[in-house]
Design a protein around this motif. Structure first.
Motif, mmCIF file in Angstrom:
data_model
loop_
_atom_site.group_PDB
_atom_site.id
_atom_site.type_symbol
_atom_site.label_atom_id
_atom_site.label_comp_id
_atom_site.label_asym_id
_atom_site.label_seq_id
_atom_site.Cartn_x
_atom_site.Cartn_y
_atom_site.Cartn_z
ATOM 1 N N VAL A 2 12.812 10.855 -33.482
ATOM 2 C CA VAL A 2 12.343 12.234 -33.346
ATOM 3 C C VAL A 2 13.263 13.119 -34.184
ATOM 4 N N PRO A 3 12.711 14.077 -34.946
ATOM 5 C CA PRO A 3 13.569 14.958 -35.741
ATOM 6 C C PRO A 3 14.630 15.622 -34.869
ATOM 7 N N ASP A 4 15.898 15.425 -35.203
ATOM 8 C CA ASP A 4 16.985 15.982 -34.426
ATOM 9 C C ASP A 4 17.806 16.921 -35.295
ATOM 10 N N ARG A 5 18.986 17.295 -34.808
ATOM 11 C CA ARG A 5 19.826 18.253 -35.510
ATOM 12 C C ARG A 5 20.251 17.721 -36.871
ATOM 13 N N ARG A 6 20.633 16.447 -36.940
ATOM 14 C CA ARG A 6 21.092 15.901 -38.207
ATOM 15 C C ARG A 6 19.958 15.825 -39.225
ATOM 16 N N TRP A 7 18.755 15.511 -38.754
ATOM 17 C CA TRP A 7 17.603 15.470 -39.656
ATOM 18 C C TRP A 7 17.353 16.844 -40.257
ATOM 19 N N ARG A 8 17.414 17.872 -39.420
ATOM 20 C CA ARG A 8 17.188 19.230 -39.924
ATOM 21 C C ARG A 8 18.300 19.659 -40.880
ATOM 22 N N GLU A 9 19.540 19.310 -40.533
ATOM 23 C CA GLU A 9 20.649 19.673 -41.411
ATOM 24 C C GLU A 9 20.562 18.937 -42.747
ATOM 25 N N GLY A 10 20.168 17.658 -42.696
ATOM 26 C CA GLY A 10 20.034 16.904 -43.936
ATOM 27 C C GLY A 10 18.959 17.464 -44.841
ATOM 28 N N SER A 11 17.810 17.823 -44.264
ATOM 29 C CA SER A 11 16.724 18.395 -45.073
ATOM 30 C C SER A 11 17.144 19.728 -45.681
ATOM 31 N N ARG A 12 17.827 20.541 -44.888
ATOM 32 C CA ARG A 12 18.283 21.833 -45.410
ATOM 33 C C ARG A 12 19.320 21.636 -46.513
ATOM 34 N N ALA A 13 20.215 20.662 -46.316
ATOM 35 C CA ALA A 13 21.247 20.409 -47.329
ATOM 36 C C ALA A 13 20.632 19.911 -48.630
ATOM 37 N N ARG A 14 19.610 19.070 -48.552
ATOM 38 C CA ARG A 14 18.971 18.563 -49.767
ATOM 39 C C ARG A 14 18.312 19.693 -50.545
ATOM 40 N N ARG A 15 17.628 20.593 -49.848
ATOM 41 C CA ARG A 15 16.998 21.723 -50.536
ATOM 42 C C ARG A 15 18.052 22.628 -51.181
ATOM 43 N N GLU A 16 19.118 22.903 -50.448
ATOM 44 C CA GLU A 16 20.173 23.763 -50.987
ATOM 45 C C GLU A 16 20.837 23.123 -52.198
ATOM 46 N N LEU A 17 21.034 21.809 -52.151
ATOM 47 C CA LEU A 17 21.657 21.121 -53.275
ATOM 48 C C LEU A 17 20.781 21.188 -54.517
ATOM 49 N N ARG A 18 19.481 20.988 -54.356
ATOM 50 C CA ARG A 18 18.573 21.058 -55.511
ATOM 51 C C ARG A 18 18.603 22.447 -56.139
ATOM 52 N N ARG A 19 18.573 23.479 -55.305
ATOM 53 C CA ARG A 19 18.598 24.845 -55.843
ATOM 54 C C ARG A 19 19.912 25.127 -56.560
ATOM 55 N N ALA A 20 21.036 24.665 -56.005
ATOM 56 C CA ALA A 20 22.327 24.935 -56.625
ATOM 57 C C ALA A 20 22.454 24.222 -57.967
ATOM 58 N N ILE A 21 22.021 22.965 -58.037
ATOM 59 C CA ILE A 21 22.095 22.226 -59.305
ATOM 60 C C ILE A 21 21.213 22.892 -60.356
ATOM 61 N N GLY A 22 20.008 23.256 -59.985
ATOM 62 C CA GLY A 22 19.114 23.924 -60.938
ATOM 63 C C GLY A 22 19.682 25.242 -61.436
ATOM 64 N N ALA A 23 20.301 26.020 -60.540
ATOM 65 C CA ALA A 23 20.873 27.306 -60.948
ATOM 66 C C ALA A 23 22.042 27.099 -61.903
#
Length: 214
Positions: A77-98
């Motif tokens: 079941v999606p838990d805290r770590r799953w949500r944090e991992g998904s958020r971290a992946r999105r943030e990482l993609r945006r930072a690398i692109g910028a």
């Protein structure tokens, strides 16, 4: 003569109307019969399929020993770590692109970028590894567990990307700001020279006009 023709025409019209009514009635009866026949066939087919499905489910349940429901309950079941991992992946993609966009813009603007391109490539490689680890490692965690190490690593990569972006922006500013100031100075000098030239031309043309007036 006309009355007999009219009578004959009326008889033909009545016969045509009667034939039309009979045809419509036959078609309606045929449609009702066909629909009932299809409904009976579909109902029989549905009973057969339902019986086969019940038999297959019974066989699967007996062979698995009730593992089906337990398998459903065991799904993560999606838990805290799953949500944090998904958020971290999105943030990482945006930072690398910028960061990559900032370096490319500085290079196009003629700014010195040094090894920023190479750092971007290394950052992209490290970010890809971290992203893959986050993608395959988002599993439910034990209650009270700390932050995922991969998420902490992503925070460091995002910080590095921000530093690269800031360095590229500073390099571009170091080139564009002096150029803008020089352009503004050149514009002021040219405007002043043009105004002086116009004033001088107006002064040289003044005396002949005054002499002619006198």
């Amino acid at each position: 003569m006309l009355s007999s023709v009219a009578l004959h025409a009326g008889e033909l019209l009545a016969a045509a109307l009667l034939a039309g009514v009979v045809l419509v009635a036959v078609m309606a009866a045929g449609a009702v019969w066909l629909r009932r026949r299809l409904q009976r066939r579909l109902a029989g087919l549905g009973r057969v399929l339902a019986g086969r499905a019940r038999g297959a489910a019974a066989m699967a349940g007996s062979s698995a020993g009730g593992a089906g429901p337990r398998w459903l309950w065991s799904l993560p079941v999606p838990d805290r770590r799953w949500r944090e991992g998904s958020r971290a992946r999105r943030e990482l993609r945006r930072a690398i692109g910028a960061a990559e966009h900032a370096v490319a813009a500085a290079r196009r603007g003629g700014a010195p970028t040094g090894d920023l391109d190479a750092l971007c490539r290394r950052l992209r490689h490290a970010a890809g590894s971290a992203d893959r680890r986050l993608a395959i490692g988002q599993r439910p965690v034990v209650a009270g567990a700390g932050l995922d190490p991969d998420v902490s690593e992503v925070s460091g990569l995002v910080s590095a990307a921000g530093q690269i972006q800031a360095a590229a922006s500073a390099a571009l500013a170091s080139v564009s700001r002096p150029a803008a100031r020089q352009l503004a100075d050149d514009v002021r000098i040219e405007v002043a020279a043009l105004a002086a030239g116009l004033a001088s031309a107006a002064g040289t043309e003044g005396p002949p006009h005054s002499a002619e007036t006198r």
